[in-house]
Design an enzyme around this catalytic site. Structure first.
Site, short mmCIF file in Angstrom:
data_model
loop_
_atom_site.label_atom_id
_atom_site.label_comp_id
_atom_site.label_asym_id
_atom_site.label_seq_id
_atom_site.Cartn_x
_atom_site.Cartn_y
_atom_site.Cartn_z
N GLY A 1 0.79 -1.22 0.00
CA GLY A 1 0.00 0.00 0.00
C GLY A 1 0.82 1.27 0.00
O GLY A 1 0.32 2.34 0.38
N TRP B 1 -0.61 4.24 -2.02
CA TRP B 1 -1.73 4.83 -1.29
C TRP B 1 -1.21 5.72 -0.16
O TRP B 1 -1.63 6.87 -0.01
CB TRP B 1 -2.62 3.71 -0.76
CG TRP B 1 -3.86 4.16 -0.04
CD1 TRP B 1 -4.62 5.26 -0.33
CD2 TRP B 1 -4.49 3.51 1.06
NE1 TRP B 1 -5.70 5.34 0.53
CE2 TRP B 1 -5.64 4.28 1.40
CE3 TRP B 1 -4.22 2.35 1.79
CZ2 TRP B 1 -6.50 3.91 2.44
CZ3 TRP B 1 -5.07 2.00 2.82
CH2 TRP B 1 -6.20 2.77 3.14
N HIS C 1 11.00 0.89 -0.81
CA HIS C 1 10.60 -0.47 -0.43
C HIS C 1 11.71 -1.19 0.34
O HIS C 1 11.57 -2.37 0.67
CB HIS C 1 10.30 -1.30 -1.68
CG HIS C 1 9.12 -0.84 -2.46
ND1 HIS C 1 7.89 -0.57 -1.88
CD2 HIS C 1 8.95 -0.61 -3.80
CE1 HIS C 1 7.04 -0.19 -2.83
NE2 HIS C 1 7.66 -0.20 -3.98
N PHE D 1 -9.35 4.41 -2.47
CA PHE D 1 -8.85 3.52 -3.53
C PHE D 1 -9.57 3.79 -4.85
O PHE D 1 -8.94 3.86 -5.91
CB PHE D 1 -9.04 2.05 -3.13
CG PHE D 1 -8.57 1.09 -4.19
CD1 PHE D 1 -7.24 0.75 -4.30
CD2 PHE D 1 -9.47 0.54 -5.10
CE1 PHE D 1 -6.80 -0.12 -5.29
CE2 PHE D 1 -9.04 -0.32 -6.10
CZ PHE D 1 -7.70 -0.65 -6.19
N GLN D 2 -10.88 3.97 -4.77
CA GLN D 2 -11.66 4.18 -5.99
C GLN D 2 -11.26 5.49 -6.68
O GLN D 2 -11.11 5.54 -7.90
CB GLN D 2 -13.16 4.19 -5.67
CG GLN D 2 -14.06 4.13 -6.90
CD GLN D 2 -13.79 2.92 -7.78
OE1 GLN D 2 -13.56 1.82 -7.29
NE2 GLN D 2 -13.80 3.11 -9.10
N ALA D 3 -11.06 6.53 -5.89
CA ALA D 3 -10.67 7.82 -6.46
C ALA D 3 -9.30 7.73 -7.12
O ALA D 3 -9.08 8.27 -8.21
CB ALA D 3 -10.66 8.90 -5.37
N MET D 4 -8.37 7.02 -6.47
CA MET D 4 -7.03 6.88 -7.03
C MET D 4 -7.03 5.97 -8.26
O MET D 4 -6.30 6.21 -9.21
CB MET D 4 -6.07 6.35 -5.97
CG MET D 4 -5.78 7.37 -4.88
SD MET D 4 -4.62 6.78 -3.63
CE MET D 4 -3.12 6.62 -4.60
N ARG E 1 -5.48 -2.63 -8.37
CA ARG E 1 -6.24 -3.81 -8.75
C ARG E 1 -7.54 -3.90 -7.97
O ARG E 1 -8.61 -3.63 -8.47
CB ARG E 1 -5.39 -5.07 -8.58
CG ARG E 1 -5.95 -6.33 -9.24
CD ARG E 1 -5.01 -7.50 -9.05
NE ARG E 1 -4.91 -7.89 -7.65
CZ ARG E 1 -5.71 -8.76 -7.05
NH1 ARG E 1 -6.68 -9.36 -7.73
NH2 ARG E 1 -5.55 -9.06 -5.76
N GLY F 1 -7.57 -3.46 -3.95
CA GLY F 1 -7.49 -2.60 -2.76
C GLY F 1 -8.38 -3.05 -1.63
O GLY F 1 -8.96 -2.23 -0.92
#
Length: 315
Positions: free
Chosen positions: A68, A71, A130, A251-254, A271, A273
């Site tokens: 994530g 995000w 990461h 998630f939907q907005a991104m 994918r 989220g």
């Protein structure tokens, strides 16, 4: 400070193009026993990283791949921007500086000379990586910079990383979920072992300049999670700011704006989220193997308690 979307899309377009000319077995290089994508980094870059100097006001975000971090990056940039109250002109100037200096979206990406160029970036720098702690420059732990570490339950991380490997041309794909699962459990993937990553961060969990937050915690209550993040970094926002940012960074907005923000990578990056998608992939034997591995590596640790493994990873 918002991400320089044009720059991110440009980098990914170039990497997509380059990997078309590379044989699958040559897509990754090994540095100190860990694999990295050759179109995005190099051994020379990782060597140069050792001398990178962190600033006391750097905002450092860290998470194993597919936990994530994209995000979290977007959330923290919105929080930082709301705290700093940049004017439109200031925002444009910061983005232009990033573009002129040819910045990359991850600390370990890019050419060895990028770290010298990063000295010219205005504060506050938001740095995302990461990498596990033993691959980070010592300046991260010797100064006053604060580090936010994101953790996600290993079962959902494994599934998300499986799709990422199979859909991203810069990484080698797998012929089956079973083949991939064995690689995940043995740490034979880009950025190495998920378990080693968390074991190393758990050793630093009591450091007052390091905060751990879980993907699941943010999914359960994003506003409360953002308030903890803002408090940790010393960001000052109004009560009205948090629900506004939560809506903007859902998630939907991104996902809806992913083509604009990440180019070809957008559809691959965003994918599902969700929490619990692992149940559609794990066999009974694989589920038990993962439970044993997590128990052997992290059982009884403070990090495991914060991750609520028994809640999110029940069969």
């Amino acid at each position: 400070m918002t991400t320089n979307r044009e720059r991110v899309a440009e980098i990914m377009e170039k990497a997509f193009s380059e990997c078309e000319k590379i044989a699958p077995e040559d897509l990754q290089f090994s540095y100190k026993g860990i694999f990295y994508p050759i179109t995005l980094s190099s051994p020379e870059t990782l060597e140069a990283l050792k001398s990178f100097e962190a600033r006391s006001d750097d905002v450092i975000l860290i998470g194993y791949p597919k936990t994530g971090t994209n995000w979290l990056d977007e959330i923290v940039r919105e929080l930082e921007s709301s705290d700093a109250k940049y004017t439109e002109e200031e925002m444009k100037e910061r983005i232009n500086v990033e573009k002129e200096l040819q910045m990359f979206p991850r600390l370990e990406f890019g050419d060895p000379g990028k770290f010298e160029r990063m000295k010219k970036l205005p504060s506050r720098r938001i740095i995302v990586t990461h990498l596990a702690p033993h691959f980070l420059p010592q300046s991260f732990f010797q100064g006053k910079a604060k580090i936010l570490v994101l953790a996600r339950n290993p079962k959902d991380t494994a599934v998300s990383y499986y799709h990422f490997n199979n859909n991203l041309p810069m990484l080698p794909s797998f012929s089956s979920w079973d083949e991939y699962f064995a690689a995940f459990m043995n740490g034979r993937l880009g950025w190495g072992s998920y378990f080693d990553h968390l074991v190393e961060w758990n050793k630093r969990i009591d450091n007052e300049r390091i905060m751990m937050i879980s993907y699941e915690e943010l999914k359960e209550n994003q506003v409360e999670g953002m308030k903890k993040i803002a408090s940790f970094f010393g960001f000052s926002l109004t009560e009205e700011d948090f629900p506004r940012i939560a809506k903007k960074t859902s998630f939907q907005a991104m996902k809806e704006k992913s083509k604009e923000t990440h180019g070809k990578l957008g559809n691959i990056l965003f994918r599902k989220g969700v929490v619990g998608n692992w149940r559609d992939y794990f066999s009974k034997a694989q589920n038990e193997e993962m439970d044993r591995k997590f128990h052997d590596c992290l059982s009884g640790t403070k990090l495991a308690a914060r991750m609520k493994y028994d809640v999110y990873c029940k069969a």
